[in-house]
Motif scaffolding. Structure first.
Motif, PDB file in Angstrom:
ATOM      1  N   PRO A  38       0.817  -1.230   0.000  1.00 41.51           N
ATOM      2  CA  PRO A  38       0.000   0.000   0.000  1.00 41.51           C
ATOM      3  C   PRO A  38       0.843   1.270   0.000  1.00 41.51           C
ATOM      4  CG  PRO A  38      -0.158  -1.131   2.111  1.00 41.51           C
ATOM      5  CD  PRO A  38       0.505  -2.074   1.173  1.00 41.51           C
ATOM      6  N   LEU A  39       2.004   1.250   0.673  1.00 41.08           N
ATOM      7  CA  LEU A  39       2.846   2.439   0.687  1.00 41.08           C
ATOM      8  C   LEU A  39       3.546   2.647  -0.653  1.00 41.08           C
ATOM      9  CD1 LEU A  39       4.339   2.274   4.295  1.00 41.08           C
ATOM     10  CD2 LEU A  39       2.524   3.764   3.455  1.00 41.08           C
ATOM     11  N   ASP A  40       3.874   1.559  -1.336  1.00 43.31           N
ATOM     12  CA  ASP A  40       4.449   1.696  -2.679  1.00 43.31           C
ATOM     13  C   ASP A  40       3.435   2.300  -3.652  1.00 43.31           C
ATOM     14  OD1 ASP A  40       6.886   0.749  -1.934  1.00 43.31           O
ATOM     15  OD2 ASP A  40       6.631  -1.265  -2.748  1.00 43.31           O
ATOM     16  N   ARG A  41       2.172   1.936  -3.501  1.00 46.15           N
ATOM     17  CA  ARG A  41       1.138   2.532  -4.358  1.00 46.15           C
ATOM     18  C   ARG A  41       1.039   4.039  -4.096  1.00 46.15           C
ATOM     19  NH1 ARG A  41      -1.550  -2.517  -3.478  1.00 46.15           N
ATOM     20  NH2 ARG A  41      -2.658  -1.729  -1.642  1.00 46.15           N
ATOM     21  N   VAL A  42       1.171   4.429  -2.835  1.00 44.39           N
ATOM     22  CA  VAL A  42       1.178   5.860  -2.511  1.00 44.39           C
ATOM     23  C   VAL A  42       2.372   6.541  -3.179  1.00 44.39           C
ATOM     24  CG1 VAL A  42       1.409   7.561  -0.658  1.00 44.39           C
ATOM     25  CG2 VAL A  42      -0.058   5.567  -0.331  1.00 44.39           C
ATOM     26  N   ALA A  43       3.540   5.903  -3.107  1.00 43.08           N
ATOM     27  CA  ALA A  43       4.743   6.493  -3.695  1.00 43.08           C
ATOM     28  C   ALA A  43       4.586   6.690  -5.198  1.00 43.08           C
ATOM     29  CB  ALA A  43       5.947   5.599  -3.399  1.00 43.08           C
ATOM     30  N   ARG A  44       4.017   5.706  -5.885  1.00 45.90           N
ATOM     31  CA  ARG A  44       3.854   5.827  -7.338  1.00 45.90           C
ATOM     32  C   ARG A  44       2.874   6.943  -7.687  1.00 45.90           C
ATOM     33  NH1 ARG A  44       4.226   0.105  -6.939  1.00 45.90           N
ATOM     34  NH2 ARG A  44       1.950  -0.119  -6.936  1.00 45.90           N
ATOM     35  N   ALA A  45       1.762   7.019  -6.947  1.00 42.39           N
ATOM     36  CA  ALA A  45       0.787   8.080  -7.212  1.00 42.39           C
ATOM     37  C   ALA A  45       1.376   9.456  -6.909  1.00 42.39           C
ATOM     38  CB  ALA A  45      -0.475   7.850  -6.376  1.00 42.39           C
ATOM     39  N   TRP A  46       2.167   9.520  -5.865  1.00 42.17           N
ATOM     40  CA  TRP A  46       2.789  10.789  -5.470  1.00 42.17           C
ATOM     41  C   TRP A  46       3.783  11.255  -6.537  1.00 42.17           C
ATOM     42  CZ3 TRP A  46       3.052  11.510   0.411  1.00 42.17           C
ATOM     43  CH2 TRP A  46       3.273  12.849   0.745  1.00 42.17           C
ATOM     44  N   GLN A  47       4.597  10.314  -7.023  1.00 42.19           N
ATOM     45  CA  GLN A  47       5.572  10.664  -8.059  1.00 42.19           C
ATOM     46  C   GLN A  47       4.879  11.081  -9.357  1.00 42.19           C
ATOM     47  OE1 GLN A  47       9.113  10.952  -8.227  1.00 42.19           O
ATOM     48  NE2 GLN A  47       8.630  11.198  -6.043  1.00 42.19           N
ATOM     49  N   ALA A  48       3.799  10.381  -9.710  1.00 42.53           N
ATOM     50  CA  ALA A  48       3.052  10.749 -10.921  1.00 42.53           C
ATOM     51  C   ALA A  48       2.491  12.158 -10.788  1.00 42.53           C
ATOM     52  CB  ALA A  48       1.930   9.740 -11.164  1.00 42.53           C
ATOM     53  N   LEU A  49       2.001  12.486  -9.609  1.00 38.79           N
ATOM     54  CA  LEU A  49       1.486  13.835  -9.368  1.00 38.79           C
ATOM     55  C   LEU A  49       2.611  14.864  -9.494  1.00 38.79           C
ATOM     56  CD1 LEU A  49      -0.840  15.708  -8.330  1.00 38.79           C
ATOM     57  CD2 LEU A  49       0.021  15.255  -6.018  1.00 38.79           C
ATOM     58  N   ALA A  50       3.769  14.569  -8.917  1.00 43.10           N
ATOM     59  CA  ALA A  50       4.894  15.506  -8.961  1.00 43.10           C
ATOM     60  C   ALA A  50       5.355  15.752 -10.387  1.00 43.10           C
ATOM     61  CB  ALA A  50       6.046  14.965  -8.108  1.00 43.10           C
ATOM     62  N   ARG A  51       5.435  14.680 -11.188  1.00 38.07           N
ATOM     63  CA  ARG A  51       5.905  14.842 -12.565  1.00 38.07           C
ATOM     64  C   ARG A  51       4.910  15.601 -13.430  1.00 38.07           C
ATOM     65  NH1 ARG A  51       7.772   9.491 -11.562  1.00 38.07           N
ATOM     66  NH2 ARG A  51       5.861   8.645 -12.477  1.00 38.07           N
ATOM     67  N   SER A  52       3.631  15.550 -13.044  1.00 38.15           N
ATOM     68  CA  SER A  52       2.617  16.234 -13.853  1.00 38.15           C
ATOM     69  C   SER A  52       2.525  17.725 -13.549  1.00 38.15           C
ATOM     70  CB  SER A  52       1.241  15.590 -13.617  1.00 38.15           C
ATOM     71  OG  SER A  52       0.800  15.816 -12.283  1.00 38.15           O
ATOM     72  N   HIS A  53       3.287  18.176 -12.567  1.00 39.43           N
ATOM     73  CA  HIS A  53       3.297  19.589 -12.201  1.00 39.43           C
ATOM     74  C   HIS A  53       4.720  20.113 -12.363  1.00 39.43           C
ATOM     75  CE1 HIS A  53      -0.454  18.223 -10.385  1.00 39.43           C
ATOM     76  NE2 HIS A  53      -0.849  19.486 -10.385  1.00 39.43           N
TER      77      HIS A  53
END
Length: 799
Positions: free
Chosen positions: A423-438
């Motif tokens: 579950p924490l890895d899923r958070v990390a991937r979503a967080w990184q995707a958000l960061a790259r999109s901004h």
């Protein structure tokens, strides 16, 4: 308000005339709770999740099932009322529904017994209502995360068994209720006869007291701008105490933003208690970390000895506490020590039985404020006093804001057990995707990021279950994981109430540091409250009256808009008891303290300080907009004028260091304390007489111009049409006036204030300064800023 020397007429709403009434929950928590205090990390479901769980259970039942059934019964004059979660009369069935997280078999036995007690009370009330000889009593547990019901736990009990249980609880409660009724009656008699402690009111103090009394009588809120020196605390506490018998007030909550304000409130209350309010119960509550006796231990019986058997020893401690002196922090510690129980949780209990509770804003205005929740649960009739109310806006904004930081998350993930990796890895991937999109370093977004919210919800559920199941290992709970978990829960809770009308969301990004992987981006997601009005309005509505008082509550519309004050709020502006000849206010218009011209300002500011020092040596405070600016000027003064003693505020000073800074201001002393405007020494400190004879304020106090404040300005402009004023000007000038207010503290004080910045010449700025100030122009050098002496005289006269 009645005259200070006379008592009002006989009361028609005294506590002695009211029947004893208790909610089922209150009755059971008082009389049926036993065993240990166990506050192990098990995040309980939110109120919204609890209601959703109850609805889910109700929808799964048959056609004869009724939800939220109101019931009441009586025993020896005690009326017990409540709403049963679910009733099926045809099956002689009542159920108590509880939402939970974690493993059901790890629920403490005393918690389960408390749930049974509530169910059994409803069982008896139904037997009595339907003249039944027995009834099925059930506990239904609903898992908030898995959305699952556990099989009901059922007992079929006779009416005689249920009646005996109910009456046993009532008998325990009645002995306390009779004592409480006697206390309430005696208290009201004392308060009815209470006279003002000083005999005569100070100038302006009586006007304030009368306004407070009227607000309580009429049941509306009051915002009072009252200057330093009139005795605001006594002028608000006394009339509310006088109003308690007539308005049948159960409690007064005195709220302060900082510790010194809390101490002033306690001193005023203890003075009034000693002068005539002899039976007044007062309790002071502080944060858990300040009350904790064993900070190295956790709040459960396997770790802390004060948690073991807490509820078994609580009745004796409670009786001891109510019969003793006012429960200051120290007094609570002493009672708790005598009975070997936790002082923090003893204080929480005693707040239920106190007449006046003194604490922080958070106790009533926070998202999960316990005093507000108790007011609603127990139906208390309360009055709230908000000390230094100008601080409420910033504090409320922080209560209803949340932040998710990548570095904090990374530390939490590193400390997490293997079972939480997915579950924490899923958070990390979503967080990184958000960061790259901004791509921009700072970017506003329309709403909380959806995908990040989804995986955070899943992760917090997994963490909560893991911790609730007791798998934290031999070294306890990982601190980084716990702190991030709380931050994520708070963020998710605020996401549920997010609306662009009162909050905004932004994403800040930067390249990750070394060791965090190539191409990684660190992102911070912030949900920022812009105006807490929507959250505070229900809090004001829950009170009989809320009195907000401060020396700086202007302009009225600014505070009314941002705090959500009721439309019928009364406003009073008390005239200062000081005269203009007591405070010499000098405007220095030929110096700019703007960032771009700061280096050029150091020399003229030094001249102003040195000239004043030569004219009137003594103790002064010098305020600046930042620590860097403070250091520049302080270093220049020390280099050019080594005969002037100087001391400086430092970053991150603890209480000992702050007190050492203030201890330098001795009577008849000489020296300059350099401090940051808006910091610990700019308000809430008391240095009367020769301990402080002047202040230099080398800034307009405006918040820093940055992307966050600019976004705030734009939102406030859209909503109120006054973005610059609401985001910058009013908060800045409030800090200036607060800092200047340190100089005159008693009626005999005299002193000076130097306002150093060219913008103090502006009409819109001068209108926000106290009307009784007589401004005088003083140049730091030969006038060269486009303002000749003749023009200066015109500016001041036109103010």
């Amino acid at each position: 308000m009645p005259e200070a020397t006379e008592a009002p007429a006989a009361l028609s709403h005294s506590a002695a005339e009211r029947p004893w009434v208790a909610a089922v929950r209150t009755l059971c928590e008082f009389a049926a709770r036993r065993g240990d205090l166990d506050a192990r990390f098990t995040p309980s479901p939110t109120a919204e999740q609890g209601m959703a769980g109850h609805r889910s259970v109700a929808q799964s039942r048959g056609p004869g099932y009724q939800a939220e059934v109101s019931l009441q019964g009586m025993h020896r004059g005690l009326t017990v009322r409540g709403r049963a979660d679910g009733v099926d009369v045809s099956r002689q069935w009542v159920e108590e529904v509880k939402t939970y997280r974690g493993a059901l078999d790890r629920m403490p036995a005393n918690q389960r017994e408390l749930h049974w007690a509530q169910a059994k009370v409803y069982g008896w009330l139904l037997c009595q209502l339907h003249q039944a000889t027995e009834w099925n009593v059930a506990l239904v547990y609903f898992h908030a995360d898995r959305q699952e019901q556990a099989p009901p736990l059922v007992q079929r009990l006779t009416a005689a068994e249920l009646q005996a249980f109910f009456e046993g609880l009532c008998d325990q409660y009645l002995s306390w209720a009779q004592q409480e009724s006697a206390h309430r009656s005696t208290r009201d008699i004392c308060l009815t006869a209470l006279k003002f402690v000083h005999g005569e009111f100070r100038p302006g103090q009586r006007t304030l007291a009368e306004a407070v009394f009227r607000a309580a009588r009429r049941g509306h809120c009051l915002a009072a701008q009252a200057p330093t020196g009139i005795g605001k605390t006594l002028g608000t506490v006394f009339p509310l105490l006088k109003a308690m018998p007539e308005q049948a007030l159960d409690k007064i909550f005195f709220l302060s933003a900082k510790g010194p304000g809390r101490q002033v409130g306690m001193q005023a209350l203890q003075t009034l208690r000693a002068s005539g309010a002899c039976r007044l119960r007062i309790v002071e509550l502080v944060a858990r970390d300040k009350a904790c006796v064993h900070p190295d231990k956790e709040c459960h019986p396997d770790s802390c000895p004060l948690a073991r058997g807490f509820y078994d020893r609580l009745p004796a401690a409670r009786s001891d506490a109510v019969d003793g002196p006012p429960l200051s922090q120290q007094a609570l510690q002493e009672v708790a020590e005598r009975h070997a129980i936790c002082p923090y949780y003893l204080g929480q209990e005693m707040a239920r039985w106190a007449d006046v509770a003194v604490g922080d804003y958070n106790h009533f205005f926070d998202v999960s404020a316990s005093w507000h929740a108790s007011t609603l649960i127990h139906g208390w009739r309360v009055a709230v006093l908000v000390d230094e109310a100008h601080n409420l806006l910033d504090r409320a904004r922080s209560c209803y804001s949340a932040e998710l930081d990548w570095q904090a998350f990374a530390a939490a993930r590193d400390s997490a057990p293997p079972t939480l990796k997915k579950p924490l890895d899923r958070v990390a991937r979503a967080w990184q995707a958000l960061a790259r999109s901004h791509a921009e370093p700072y970017q506003l977004v329309d709403a909380p990021p959806t995908r990040l919210g989804q995986v955070l919800t899943e992760a917090t559920q997994a963490i909560g279950e893991w911790m609730a199941e007791g798998e934290q290992g031999p070294h306890g709970l990982p601190t980084a994981l716990v702190e991030f978990h709380w931050s994520a829960l708070h963020y998710l809770r605020l996401c549920e109430s997010f609306d662009a009308s009162h909050s905004m969301v932004d994403v800040s990004t930067r390249p990750a540091g070394r060791g965090h992987g190539r191409g990684r981006v660190e992102a911070r997601v912030s949900l920022r409250n812009v105006t807490p009005a929507e959250f505070l309005a229900p809090r004001f509505a829950a009170t009989r009256t809320t009195v907000l008082f401060s020396a700086t509550l202007a302009p009225e519309q600014f505070y009314a808009d941002t705090l959500g004050l009721p439309v019928d709020t009364a406003w009073v502006d008390i005239q200062s008891s000081f005269s203009s000849d007591q405070l010499a206010v000098h405007v220095v218009p030929d110096v700019s303290t703007r960032f771009a011209r700061r280096a050029d300002s150091v020399a003229p500011i030094c001249r102003v300080i040195a000239d004043q020092w030569a004219t009137a040596p003594g103790n002064y405070l010098a305020f600046f907009s930042s620590f860097d600016y403070l250091e520049q000027v302080a270093s220049a003064i020390e280099a050019r004028h080594p005969d002037i003693p100087c001391w400086r505020q430092r970053r991150h000073m603890d209480e000992t260091a702050r007190q050492a800074f203030l201890d330098r201001f001795v009577p008849q002393g000489q020296g300059i304390g350099f401090a940051v405007l808006g910091g610990a020494f700019a308000e809430g400190i008391d240095l009367p007489g020769s301990r402080l004879i002047g202040a230099f304020i080398a800034t307009l106090g405006l918040p820093q111009v940055n992307p966050v404040n600019e976004a705030l300005r734009e939102r406030l402009q859209q909503r109120f049409g006054a973005g610059f004023e609401y985001a910058y000007l009013y908060p800045g000038l409030r800090k200036v006036v607060q800092a200047a207010g340190r100089v005159l503290r008693t009626p005999s004080d005299r002193g000076s204030v130097h306002l150093i910045d060219e913008r103090f010449r502006r009409i819109d700025v001068r209108r926000l300064l106290p009307a009784w100030w007589r401004l005088q122009m003083q140049f730091a050098s030969t006038p060269n800023a486009g303002c000749e002496p003749a023009e200066a005289a015109t500016i001041i006269a036109g103010r």
